[in-house]
Design a protein around this motif. Sequence first.
Motif, short mmCIF file in Angstrom:
data_model
loop_
_atom_site.label_atom_id
_atom_site.label_comp_id
_atom_site.label_asym_id
_atom_site.label_seq_id
_atom_site.Cartn_x
_atom_site.Cartn_y
_atom_site.Cartn_z
N ASP A 118 -1.19 -8.21 9.84
CA ASP A 118 0.33 -8.06 10.12
C ASP A 118 1.08 -7.31 9.62
O ASP A 118 0.57 -5.86 9.76
CB ASP A 118 0.80 -8.71 8.32
CG ASP A 118 0.18 -9.83 8.01
OD1 ASP A 118 -0.28 -10.76 8.93
OD2 ASP A 118 0.49 -10.57 6.74
N LEU A 119 2.60 -7.39 10.24
CA LEU A 119 3.00 -5.43 10.06
C LEU A 119 3.42 -5.25 8.64
O LEU A 119 4.15 -6.64 7.89
CB LEU A 119 4.15 -5.79 11.49
CG LEU A 119 4.94 -4.17 11.51
CD1 LEU A 119 4.37 -2.88 11.73
CD2 LEU A 119 6.05 -4.30 12.40
N VAL A 120 2.80 -4.60 7.96
CA VAL A 120 3.36 -3.88 6.53
C VAL A 120 4.90 -2.89 6.62
O VAL A 120 4.30 -1.83 6.86
CB VAL A 120 2.48 -4.14 5.40
CG1 VAL A 120 3.06 -3.63 4.43
CG2 VAL A 120 1.36 -5.58 5.76
N ILE A 121 5.94 -3.10 5.59
CA ILE A 121 6.78 -2.10 5.48
C ILE A 121 6.49 -1.72 4.50
O ILE A 121 6.88 -3.08 3.80
CB ILE A 121 8.24 -2.61 6.43
CG1 ILE A 121 8.25 -2.36 7.99
CG2 ILE A 121 9.44 -1.61 6.25
CD1 ILE A 121 7.42 -1.68 8.93
N ARG A 122 6.42 -0.52 4.49
CA ARG A 122 6.90 -0.16 3.15
C ARG A 122 7.83 -0.49 2.30
O ARG A 122 9.25 -0.18 2.78
CB ARG A 122 6.94 1.38 3.01
CG ARG A 122 6.71 1.97 1.65
CD ARG A 122 5.62 3.76 1.71
NE ARG A 122 6.62 4.55 2.66
CZ ARG A 122 7.70 5.21 2.22
NH1 ARG A 122 8.46 5.49 1.63
NH2 ARG A 122 8.15 5.90 3.63
N ASN A 123 7.87 -0.53 1.21
CA ASN A 123 9.16 -0.73 0.10
C ASN A 123 10.43 0.38 -0.05
O ASN A 123 9.89 0.93 0.13
CB ASN A 123 8.97 -1.40 -1.12
CG ASN A 123 8.11 -3.19 -1.52
OD1 ASN A 123 8.85 -3.23 -0.58
ND2 ASN A 123 7.27 -2.86 -2.24
N GLY A 124 11.71 0.07 0.23
CA GLY A 124 12.22 0.96 0.29
C GLY A 124 12.90 1.00 1.77
O GLY A 124 13.76 2.14 2.18
N ALA A 181 0.91 6.73 -0.03
CA ALA A 181 1.20 7.98 -0.23
C ALA A 181 3.03 8.10 0.18
O ALA A 181 2.99 8.94 0.19
CB ALA A 181 0.47 8.78 -0.01
N GLY A 182 3.11 6.88 1.01
CA GLY A 182 4.60 7.22 1.43
C GLY A 182 4.92 7.98 2.96
O GLY A 182 5.59 8.60 3.03
N GLN A 183 3.67 8.26 3.35
CA GLN A 183 2.69 8.78 4.74
C GLN A 183 2.79 8.61 5.80
O GLN A 183 3.79 9.09 6.84
CB GLN A 183 1.34 9.41 4.59
CG GLN A 183 1.47 10.69 3.60
CD GLN A 183 -0.13 10.87 2.92
OE1 GLN A 183 -1.26 10.00 3.94
NE2 GLN A 183 -0.44 11.59 2.67
N ALA A 199 -0.49 -6.49 -2.87
CA ALA A 199 -0.87 -6.97 -4.46
C ALA A 199 -0.25 -5.88 -5.04
O ALA A 199 -0.05 -5.44 -7.16
CB ALA A 199 -2.31 -6.75 -4.09
N GLU A 200 -1.04 -4.70 -4.84
CA GLU A 200 -0.11 -3.18 -5.18
C GLU A 200 1.45 -2.75 -5.89
O GLU A 200 1.65 -1.93 -5.74
CB GLU A 200 -0.51 -2.03 -4.00
CG GLU A 200 -2.54 -2.28 -4.43
CD GLU A 200 -2.24 -0.93 -3.78
OE1 GLU A 200 -1.99 -0.30 -2.52
OE2 GLU A 200 -4.72 -1.10 -3.62
N GLY A 201 1.95 -3.43 -4.69
CA GLY A 201 3.87 -3.11 -4.59
C GLY A 201 4.27 -2.14 -3.99
O GLY A 201 4.88 -2.04 -3.68
N VAL A 202 3.40 -1.97 -2.67
CA VAL A 202 3.78 -0.62 -2.10
C VAL A 202 4.60 -1.77 -0.91
O VAL A 202 5.22 -0.73 -0.29
CB VAL A 202 2.21 -0.22 -1.73
CG1 VAL A 202 2.74 0.78 -0.32
CG2 VAL A 202 1.62 0.64 -3.19
N GLY A 203 4.26 -2.71 -0.15
CA GLY A 203 5.76 -3.02 1.01
C GLY A 203 5.24 -4.35 1.30
O GLY A 203 4.45 -5.44 0.06
#
Length: 326
Positions: A118-124, A181-183, A199-203
């Motif tokens: 999957d291509l996962v994009i960071r929330n925000g 970490a938003g890197q 699951a970690e709510g990151v993306g």
Amino acid sequence: MRSLTATLLAAALVAAFILAAGCTGTGDVSNLRIGYQPSTHQTAHFTAMEKGWWQEDLANLGITRVTDYQFGTGAPEMQAMLSGDLDIAYVGSAPFIAAVSNGLDAKIVAAVQTQGSDLVIRNGVAYSTPADLAGKKIATFPPGTIQDTILRTWLEENGVDPASVTIVAMDPGAATTAISAGQVDGVFLPHPSPSIIVAEGVGRTVVKSGEMMKDHACCVLVASGSLIRDHPEIVEQIVKTHIRATEYNLEHPDEAASIYSAKTGQNVETVKASFRDWDGSWTADPHVITTSVVEYTNLQHELGYISRPLTQDDLFDLSFYDRARA
């Protein structure tokens, strides 16, 4: 772009370190040496290992010990095989192609699964179309891997110059940490990493690999040329055991998730979510992936990763699967 040969050579140090604890490279067939990666794609190996099927099924063929070695990505795993330190490998078909192009003596003897990244994009971070990735930083597997090959091809097919996207090579653990970490702005990884990040709510998943390249081959089971030539009966049994484990997992997904969780330390509910959410499919039949794997050689040639496209005969030995099924 860094050459694939350089990538493989650099990976040799990693492979040597991982294999130092027991892999002698002497070719002693009594110890079957298996390479794998910690991905739900390769759950067949986890099941066969946990249930003792490798040992049980191969004992009457002279195998007294089965040792497996974990690799973060396919490049160091294939370097270990190039060095003669693995007999069989669960690995992505694209890094296997690169290794064959660099002289690896081995063949694909069974499929493992299709699709499943999957291509996962960071929330925000905004995303609507592939064009939104221009100027973004995306972590994925190293050059010459399936994820790198598919991502770059998909970008070009959607009118996005891959050079406009900062594509950084990372293994799943490092990439998952980087997006948390938003890197990086996103990752393109095989499961279960996408489910872990969600699951970690990151993306959030925005594109599945089957949408990028429908029914594409992914992981394969590879046997060394020496094992094929000198011990074909062992290779045939390896394929039979792989089929056994694949079919068992398809019939018992919750148990397969528990086995995977125990082996890797991943949360079992996240693993079950990965099984539900991915677009992958476990299969041992190599006939269903031959066209896709050969097409990878054309794509890797176009990307400058290999010197020439390869043929089905360069990459596959279908006879072991056919005999195992017969």
